[in-house]
Design a protein around this motif. Sequence first.
Motif, PDB file in Angstrom:
ATOM      1  N   TYR A   1       0.828  -1.207   0.000  1.00 16.55           N
ATOM      2  CA  TYR A   1       0.000   0.000   0.000  1.00 16.55           C
ATOM      3  C   TYR A   1       0.864   1.259   0.000  1.00 16.55           C
TER       4      TYR A   1
ATOM      5  N   VAL B   1       2.391   1.813  -3.393  1.00 20.01           N
ATOM      6  CA  VAL B   1       1.393   2.358  -4.319  1.00 20.01           C
ATOM      7  C   VAL B   1       1.294   3.869  -4.151  1.00 20.01           C
ATOM      8  N   GLY B   2       1.268   4.327  -2.893  1.00 20.24           N
ATOM      9  CA  GLY B   2       1.164   5.758  -2.648  1.00 20.24           C
ATOM     10  C   GLY B   2       2.338   6.548  -3.177  1.00 20.24           C
TER      11      GLY B   2
ATOM     12  N   TYR C   1       2.556   5.322  -7.783  1.00 14.03           N
ATOM     13  CA  TYR C   1       1.457   5.587  -8.710  1.00 14.03           C
ATOM     14  C   TYR C   1       0.777   6.925  -8.395  1.00 14.03           C
TER      15      TYR C   1
ATOM     16  N   ALA D   1      -2.366   9.604  -8.181  1.00 18.29           N
ATOM     17  CA  ALA D   1      -3.695   9.379  -7.601  1.00 18.29           C
ATOM     18  C   ALA D   1      -4.686   8.836  -8.629  1.00 18.29           C
TER      19      ALA D   1
ATOM     20  N   GLN E   1      -4.421   5.025  -8.953  1.00 16.04           N
ATOM     21  CA  GLN E   1      -4.545   4.183  -7.768  1.00 16.04           C
ATOM     22  C   GLN E   1      -5.813   3.319  -7.762  1.00 16.04           C
TER      23      GLN E   1
ATOM     24  N   VAL F   1      -7.885   3.809  -1.736  1.00 19.15           N
ATOM     25  CA  VAL F   1      -7.585   5.075  -2.427  1.00 19.15           C
ATOM     26  C   VAL F   1      -7.863   6.262  -1.509  1.00 19.15           C
TER      27      VAL F   1
ATOM     28  N   LEU G   1      -5.145   6.688   1.167  1.00 23.42           N
ATOM     29  CA  LEU G   1      -3.928   7.327   0.668  1.00 23.42           C
ATOM     30  C   LEU G   1      -4.141   8.822   0.432  1.00 23.42           C
TER      31      LEU G   1
END
Length: 458
Positions: free
Chosen positions: A130, A133-134, A137, A139, A142, A381, A384
Amino acid sequence: MTLAAPTTDPDDTVISRSYALTTVGMVALVFFAAFEALAVTTVMPQVARELDGVHLYAISFAAPLATGIVGMVVCGIWSDRRGPVPPLYASVVLFAFGLLVCGLAPTMEILVVGRLVQGLGAGALTVGLYVVVGQVYPARLQPSIFAGFAAAWVLPSLFGPSIAAFIAAQWGWEWVFLSVVGLVAVATTFVVPSLLGLRGRPEPTGARVPVGQLGWAAVAAVAVLSLDLLGSRPGLGLLFAAAAGAVVLVSVRHLVPPRTLSAARGLPSVVLTRGALGASFFCAEAYLPFVLQDHWGLSTGRAGLALAAAGICWASASQVQARLGARLTDERAMLVGTALLMAGAALSLLATGALLHPVVLMLGYALAAVGMGTAFPRTSVAMLRHSTERDRGFNSSALSIADSLGAALALALCGVTYAAVSRTDLSGVLGDPFAAVFTISVAWALVAHLASRRTPVS
């Protein structure tokens, strides 16, 4: 000093050249973790018999769930202080080492030790992914990567048990564990280039986290273990289980954002929504094949088709919400998804209580799966979006802990309720233990829906 957001082409997708290897590697890691969980469920009866450890059967499942909580907290703290790279590597090593111990275990006791290590790594792995990903990628991508995670968790339900049974029959149950070790190593190599890029950036200096947080994680882990072991026992067992449940609730307050249990607006309600989503859906999932066989006399194979169909519905809904992107806000997705979950749970309850055609029950469960596919990825999402470099690790662990503890509490409550209703002499719906279980599922879905209404900050 904080990390700069990655600069990307606005036409990029999660499978564009910039992200393809990372996406494949991360989704593969999630997929293999999910496959291993389903595979172990398939072969564990054989393992317990061969290792003369039937008395440790229940704890072999509870062990990784308990240590996973500790892994989530440790990875969250570590990520906030040093970035996600070191804890992600460590989580993969622990997960693989636990599988290796299980595959080579000469006794059931050693296998349980392997499950403890495996759970520690799996819990940390979820949080580490997680956080990555933040950072990797943007926003707008995501929702798509989290849809990929959702599909990776669900799709193994279509063929995982069959593959596990085949491997166990051809080469022995040991290779159900050992085969995954090599696959996890390969998947990790796909992610390494992105991790090397992160390592070259300035590391976040997250505020010092009190050591007490680790203590509360350990307390929660022991309480969850006790809850799973004592939940279905009558008499004093029920009393101790209730005490363990209370300890879980006290502990979780220290592991999630303040006022989560009171559904404060914004991030606390996002975390509560995630926990209640899992609680509602997974307690129904645990009893769905059971009720289809008990009330309608379906075979194991036909009852399993309901789980496969629901997996397809979940994965499909996840892809739809990802394609909608910003046209469907995170808050709206959670609101719609929880409403669908509640409707599906209510339909399942109606079908069970009124003994309608089993297809009605399957449709209810499929509708609930659509709701999960819509809402579940957007909780990640939204989390984040509410996070900064300083607290992204903590918030990621909080979301995962809410997920695990919500399911654990719901399953324990279902076990207690099922056993209690089964011992009564009541007739009709009031005496149907499965109807009682689906009532609990509806109640958790209602909690999820009410919490989702408070996810907007204002």
